[in-house]
Design a protein around this motif. Sequence first.
Motif, PDB file in Angstrom:
ATOM      1  N   ILE A 114      65.201  23.670  18.286  1.00  0.00           N
ATOM      2  CA  ILE A 114      64.322  24.661  17.650  1.00  0.00           C
ATOM      3  C   ILE A 114      63.500  24.011  16.543  1.00  0.00           C
ATOM      4  N   PHE A 115      64.132  23.164  15.741  1.00  0.00           N
ATOM      5  CA  PHE A 115      63.382  22.500  14.676  1.00  0.00           C
ATOM      6  C   PHE A 115      62.408  21.469  15.230  1.00  0.00           C
ATOM      7  N   GLY A 116      62.604  21.068  16.472  1.00  0.00           N
ATOM      8  CA  GLY A 116      61.601  20.250  17.128  1.00  0.00           C
ATOM      9  C   GLY A 116      60.300  21.006  17.289  1.00  0.00           C
ATOM     10  N   TRP A 117      60.384  22.287  17.681  1.00  0.00           N
ATOM     11  CA  TRP A 117      59.181  23.121  17.776  1.00  0.00           C
ATOM     12  C   TRP A 117      58.543  23.286  16.398  1.00  0.00           C
ATOM     13  N   VAL A 118      59.375  23.502  15.395  1.00  0.00           N
ATOM     14  CA  VAL A 118      58.856  23.678  14.033  1.00  0.00           C
ATOM     15  C   VAL A 118      58.154  22.403  13.560  1.00  0.00           C
ATOM     16  N   THR A 119      58.770  21.258  13.820  1.00  0.00           N
ATOM     17  CA  THR A 119      58.177  19.986  13.403  1.00  0.00           C
ATOM     18  C   THR A 119      56.889  19.708  14.170  1.00  0.00           C
ATOM     19  N   MET A 120      56.838  20.136  15.427  1.00  0.00           N
ATOM     20  CA  MET A 120      55.592  19.996  16.189  1.00  0.00           C
ATOM     21  C   MET A 120      54.470  20.783  15.523  1.00  0.00           C
ATOM     22  N   ALA A 121      54.783  21.994  15.068  1.00  0.00           N
ATOM     23  CA  ALA A 121      53.779  22.796  14.361  1.00  0.00           C
ATOM     24  C   ALA A 121      53.320  22.082  13.093  1.00  0.00           C
ATOM     25  N   ILE A 122      54.258  21.469  12.370  1.00  0.00           N
ATOM     26  CA  ILE A 122      53.905  20.718  11.161  1.00  0.00           C
ATOM     27  C   ILE A 122      52.968  19.565  11.506  1.00  0.00           C
ATOM     28  N   ALA A 123      53.282  18.848  12.592  1.00  0.00           N
ATOM     29  CA  ALA A 123      52.447  17.716  13.009  1.00  0.00           C
ATOM     30  C   ALA A 123      51.031  18.168  13.353  1.00  0.00           C
ATOM     31  N   ILE A 124      50.922  19.285  14.056  1.00  0.00           N
ATOM     32  CA  ILE A 124      49.604  19.800  14.438  1.00  0.00           C
ATOM     33  C   ILE A 124      48.832  20.257  13.200  1.00  0.00           C
ATOM     34  N   PHE A 125      49.521  20.920  12.268  1.00  0.00           N
ATOM     35  CA  PHE A 125      48.893  21.312  10.999  1.00  0.00           C
ATOM     36  C   PHE A 125      48.382  20.082  10.251  1.00  0.00           C
ATOM     37  N   ALA A 126      49.202  19.037  10.217  1.00  0.00           N
ATOM     38  CA  ALA A 126      48.808  17.814   9.516  1.00  0.00           C
ATOM     39  C   ALA A 126      47.576  17.194  10.157  1.00  0.00           C
TER      40      ALA A 126
END
Length: 226
Positions: free
Chosen positions: A59-71
Motif C-alpha cells: 500500500i505504501f508503494g502506491w503512496v510513494t508512487m504518488a509522491i514520486a509523480i508529485f515530485a
Amino acid sequence: MKKDFETKFTGWAFIFAAVLLWGGWALSPHHIGEYIVASDFKAVSEDLWYWIWMYRFHIFGWVTMAIAIFALASITAKKPYRVVLVPGAGMVVIGTMTLAIASAFYYNFGAWGVGKTMGLSAAEIEEFMNNVLFTNQYVTCFVRFGRVFSGVGLVLLGFGFIKWKIVHQLMGWFTLLLGFAAMGIIMGIPDNYEIYKPVFHVKVIWLAMMGALILLKGVNLTESES
C-alpha cells in the motif's frame, strides 16, 4: 539536463515506490483476488502478521508512487511543459491513490475477517461473506477506475515526455503505451483481473526505469520559458 537534489529525490522516490509495490506483492504469503472468499481467511491466518506487513509495504508503494509523480510535476511545472505534464501527473496521482484506498479494503477485510470468522460454522461464514459482498463489489469498481485514471495520466505524461524530450524518447513511448494498455484492457475487458495482472508488473518496471533514468540523466528543461 537538470541534475540536482530535486532530481535525486524524484529518482529515488520512483525506485523506492517500485521496491515497495513489487516487494510487498512478491513477498506476501497469500494474494487475495478480485473478490474475498472464505478460503482467504484461512490462508492469511497461517502467517497473519507477516501478511499484514507485506500488505502495508504494498500500500505504501502506491503512496510513494504518488509522491514520486508529485515530485516530477513540481520539477516540470514550468512553461510550456506544465499544461500537459501537470494534468497528467494529477490523473496518475488520483488513480494511484484510488488504488491505494482499494488495496486498504482488501488489507483490512483480509486481516479483520480472520478474527470474525474464527470458530464460525460453514453457514455462518457464508452469511458473513454475503454481508461483505456489496462492499467488495463497490471496491472492484474503485480498482478498475483507479487503473483507468492512471492510464489517462500516463498517456498525457508520455505525450509530454515525447514532445519536449523531458526524458529519453524511448521512455516517453514506454509511458504512452503503458497508459494506453492500462486503459484499453480495463475498458475493453473490465471483468477479467487475470488479463490485467502483467500490467502491474510492467508498471513496476516503468517506475524503476524512470527512477534510474532520472538519477543518471536528470530531466531536460531546455525549452522552459520560466
